[in-house]
Design an enzyme around this catalytic site. Structure first.
Site, PDB file in Angstrom:
ATOM      1  N   GLY A 163      -4.641   7.188  -7.192  1.00 19.12           N
ATOM      2  CA  GLY A 163      -4.532   8.505  -6.974  1.00 19.12           C
ATOM      3  C   GLY A 163      -3.178   8.858  -7.501  1.00 19.12           C
ATOM      4  O   GLY A 163      -2.779  10.112  -7.761  1.00 19.12           O
ATOM      5  N   TRP A 164      -2.232   7.962  -7.583  1.00 20.10           N
ATOM      6  CA  TRP A 164      -0.860   8.242  -7.908  1.00 20.10           C
ATOM      7  C   TRP A 164      -0.637   7.458  -9.236  1.00 20.10           C
ATOM      8  O   TRP A 164      -0.060   6.261  -9.314  1.00 20.10           O
ATOM      9  CB  TRP A 164      -0.034   8.038  -6.798  1.00 20.10           C
ATOM     10  CG  TRP A 164       0.062   9.021  -5.939  1.00 20.10           C
ATOM     11  CD1 TRP A 164      -0.844   9.107  -4.932  1.00 20.10           C
ATOM     12  CD2 TRP A 164       0.927   9.879  -5.538  1.00 20.10           C
ATOM     13  NE1 TRP A 164      -0.706  10.151  -4.045  1.00 20.10           N
ATOM     14  CE2 TRP A 164       0.587  10.770  -4.614  1.00 20.10           C
ATOM     15  CE3 TRP A 164       2.356  10.409  -6.161  1.00 20.10           C
ATOM     16  CZ2 TRP A 164       1.310  11.902  -4.044  1.00 20.10           C
ATOM     17  CZ3 TRP A 164       3.082  11.226  -5.189  1.00 20.10           C
ATOM     18  CH2 TRP A 164       2.731  12.257  -4.286  1.00 20.10           C
ATOM     19  N   ASP A 170     -10.751   4.140  -1.187  1.00 24.44           N
ATOM     20  CA  ASP A 170     -11.291   3.153  -0.264  1.00 24.44           C
ATOM     21  C   ASP A 170     -12.922   3.288  -0.489  1.00 24.44           C
ATOM     22  O   ASP A 170     -13.578   4.310  -0.585  1.00 24.44           O
ATOM     23  CB  ASP A 170     -11.031   3.460   1.186  1.00 24.44           C
ATOM     24  CG  ASP A 170      -9.697   3.272   1.224  1.00 24.44           C
ATOM     25  OD1 ASP A 170      -8.914   2.813   0.635  1.00 24.44           O
ATOM     26  OD2 ASP A 170      -9.259   3.777   2.383  1.00 24.44           O
ATOM     27  N   ASP A 179       0.760  -1.284  -0.125  1.00 23.06           N
ATOM     28  CA  ASP A 179       0.099   0.152   0.056  1.00 23.06           C
ATOM     29  C   ASP A 179       0.721   1.270   0.241  1.00 23.06           C
ATOM     30  O   ASP A 179       1.780   1.464   0.870  1.00 23.06           O
ATOM     31  CB  ASP A 179      -0.860  -0.034   1.318  1.00 23.06           C
ATOM     32  CG  ASP A 179      -2.187   0.694   1.147  1.00 23.06           C
ATOM     33  OD1 ASP A 179      -2.229   1.439   0.071  1.00 23.06           O
ATOM     34  OD2 ASP A 179      -3.033   0.455   1.819  1.00 23.06           O
TER      35      ASP A 179
END
Length: 663
Positions: A455-456, A476, A412
């Site tokens: 998001g990246w 999430d 993560d």
């Protein structure tokens, strides 16, 4: 993704809605402080529990946040209904209203043109107005609806299929004009839902379920539990096992180590008091022959959050077997964040007091024919911040996982932003995964590599390149319709990046009892929304990782998760995920080609009312008469030509398989 409207609006609907930009006189009516004669501003109703945007305090702010302000096309609106995308609001008119008026659009706070929404209005269950797709920066549109004699008004906003992020949708100046002396309108209670009928997951007669294909690296430990259900005790036989493997006839668990690279079709038979079943399992031996179908299993986070423990993980493994879900192919028992302890003086990771012996825990899970997963971050800390990540300890950690006996690693991103702050640097985004991939290759144990980097960067475009077997596509998930629908329906176009050995991950399931480490509760998704959740994830070939307390699982949830025909779509060995083939923002059809030549099709209703949804053969690339089978009910529906039309419940689905299997 835009949603072209099919044809012109019906004549009756055209009477109710004006598409031209509102005139200055019209706008003055809706931008006034006082309502028109006999008018009631919708924001004057009790919106305590309404799904609207609300003021938020800034980080560290102790004073109340200022109230929201609303503007469309440069004009402020003192009154507005800021409805969240993928939500709706029903209003009881008591049969005494005459008209509804509003200007609709994306609030001026969004200026980049990226926000997309669709506004809709339903009167007594029928859609009477639809804005079509609207983007931020576009001028507002006027909606005017005749309410004479109407009992119920429902306002809704769709995210237009690209997710609800930053969709600041306003019904500017939303007002209901009532008859003189009429009773004031009020927020209506939700319409009672009829629980959908689904087939039982349990059968007396033995059945070989999915997955029907599995793989491993030659020379490394092999573990596979034949997914067979039926009244027990069952006994198992296998013909043609590849060299190095053995079968326990009492449990159906295959163990050993493949001797060489190969692709072997094994005939397996399960016998029980009610009969026998025979099927084929394909065993693939090769370098990185992992996750040939999407992982099925359980993850601790959505139920236990940071309170996960050895005891809870063992209970999950026990419950997978007891509930019958292990017999349906659910295999992985995955520990998420909050297992970590401090590092030793030489840098070795340890466990905290909740996990006294990781190897013993892994052995316990393996003894049931199941596999076990663990969690870390490429950064210095995990997402919970107080636990150690793997940065600069990657090799030590990977060897610890292998020594303990883990089969799956969720990696993560989180604090790696401190190492790589540029989200537009592809090389930097890939680097930590390449580091761990190269280490995992050196181990004497197969470990499925799960990337979590939403998001990246567009991880779905390069997840395979860095050794991922699945990669998170989304933020999430929570157990709400806006969250689940916003995630699931936004994935079309990305299906081309997934297939055997590498899957698009739309996050863990939110059915059953969830809680994220707080008080457990039943999922807030309705039963029909839960069918939509599992159907959409299955069509998209997404991993199905249960996020519930399995020790309290009820019969409906077992049948929901254990439907063998739905799981067969998710686990189809062709591995070609679905995409959207038609839709207008409220009604969508998704389709997936299957290995036997048939097509799995989901007819989805995202609107606030039950409605017919049409799957056209021309969209599905089908011709002629085709047999249709309802997968949730496991029932043949007869033959259809040219199209299939089904009445679909609010937020529900009709999930079918169309066509004749190849012989």
């Amino acid at each position: 993704m835009t949603f072209p409207m099919r044809g012109a609006l019906p004549a009756a609907l055209a009477l109710f809605i004006t598409w031209a930009a509102p005139s200055d006189q019209d706008r003055a009516l809706l931008t006034a402080n006082d309502p028109p004669p006999n008018g009631v501003w919708i924001d004057a109703l009790d919106l305590t529990n309404a799904p609207i945007r609300r003021p938020r305090a800034g980080r560290g702010q102790t004073t109340p946040p200022p109230p929201l302000t609303f503007a469309l096309g440069g004009t402020p609106y003192p009154h507005a209904l800021p409805l969240l995308a993928n939500t709706d609001l029903a209003i009881d008119l008591h049969g005494q209203a005459t008209r509804f008026l509003a200007d609709v659009g994306v609030d001026d706070e969004r200026k980049d043109g990226q926000a997309t929404v669709i506004f809709g209005v339903w009167v007594d269950g029928k859609k009477v107005a639809d804005s079509s797709l609207m983007r931020s920066g576009e001028p507002p549109k006027r909606i005017a609806v005749d309410l004479t004699g109407a009992r119920r008004l429902t306002l809704a906003v769709s995210d237009a299929g690209d997710g609800p992020r930053d969709d600041s949708a306003d019904f500017g100046g939303a007002v209901i004009v009532m008859a003189p002396g009429a009773q004031r309108p009020s927020i209506a209670a939700p319409v009672a839902e009829t629980k959908p009928a689904i087939a039982p997951s349990r059968t007396a007669r033995p059945r070989i379920n999915s997955p029907r294909v599995t793989g491993a690296t030659p020379g490394r430990p092999f573990l596979f539990r034949i997914p067979a259900s039926g009244d027990g005790p069952l006994t198992f036989t296998a013909k043609g096992l590849p060299a190095g493997l053995m079968l326990d006839p009492r449990t159906g668990i295959m163990t050993g180590s493949l001797k060489q690279a190969s692709r072997t079709v094994v005939e397996v038979t399960a016998k029980g008091p009610a009969g026998s079943a025979t099927g084929e399992i394909t065993i693939v031996g090769g370098d990185d022959a992992l996750a040939l179908t999407p992982p099925l299993g359980w993850n601790s986070w959505n139920v236990w959050g940071g309170t996960v423990s050895d005891e809870k993980v063992r209970a999950a493994a026990d419950a997978l077997v007891k509930s019958g879900l292990a017999a349906q192919g659910y295999t992985y028992v995955n520990i998420d964040d909050a297992w970590e302890g401090p590092r030793t003086a030489d840098g070795e990771i340890t466990t905290n007091e909740k996990f006294p012996n990781m190897k013993a825990l892994a052995d316990y899970v393996h003894a049931q024919g199941l596999k076990i997963g663990i969690y870390s971050s490429p950064g210095p800390r995990t997402c919970q911040q107080r636990y150690a990540g793997s940065y600069q300890h990657e090799a030590q950690d990977a060897h610890s996982y292998a020594t303990w006996g883990f089969d799956y690693l969720k990696y993560d991103w989180c604090s790696y932003t401190e190492i790589e702050p540029d989200r537009n640097n592809p090389a930097g985004l890939k680097k930590p995964y390449l580091v761990m991939r190269d280490i995992l290759k050196t181990l004497d144990r197969d470990i499925v590599f799960s990337l979590c980097q939403y998001g990246w960067g567009n991880v779905w475009e390069w997840g395979n390149e860095v050794g991922g077997h699945l990669w998170r596509m989304t933020g999430d998930i929570t157990d709400t319709w806006p969250s689940m629908a916003g995630i699931g329906f936004a994935q079309t176009g990305r299906e081309k990046f997934a297939g055997p050995g590498g899957w698009n991950d739309t996050d863990m399931l939110v059915v059953g009892k969830v809680g994220w480490g707080r008080e457990l509760r039943d999922s807030r998704l309705t039963a029909n929304e839960q069918l939509t959740h599992i159907s959409l994830w299955s069509l998209q070939a997404a991993p199905l990782l249960i996020g519930a307390d399995l020790s309290q699982i009820d019969a409906f949830t077992v049948d929901l998760l254990g439907n063998s025909e739905v799981l067969a779509v998710n686990q189809d060995p062709l591995g070609r995920p679905a995409g959207r083939v038609s839709g207008d923002g409220w009604f969508e059809v998704w389709a997936r080609p299957l290995a036997d030549g048939t097509t799995a099709v989901g007819l989805f209703n995202r609107s606030p009312e039950a409605a017919p949804v049409v799957a056209r053969w021309s969209d599905l690339k089908l011709t002629g008469a085709q047999p249709v089978r309802d997968l949730w009910q496991q029932k043949d529906l007869g033959t259809s030509s040219d199209q299939l039309t089904a009445t679909v419940p609010r937020h529900g689905v009709v999930f079918v398989r169309i066509g004749r299997p190849r012989q």
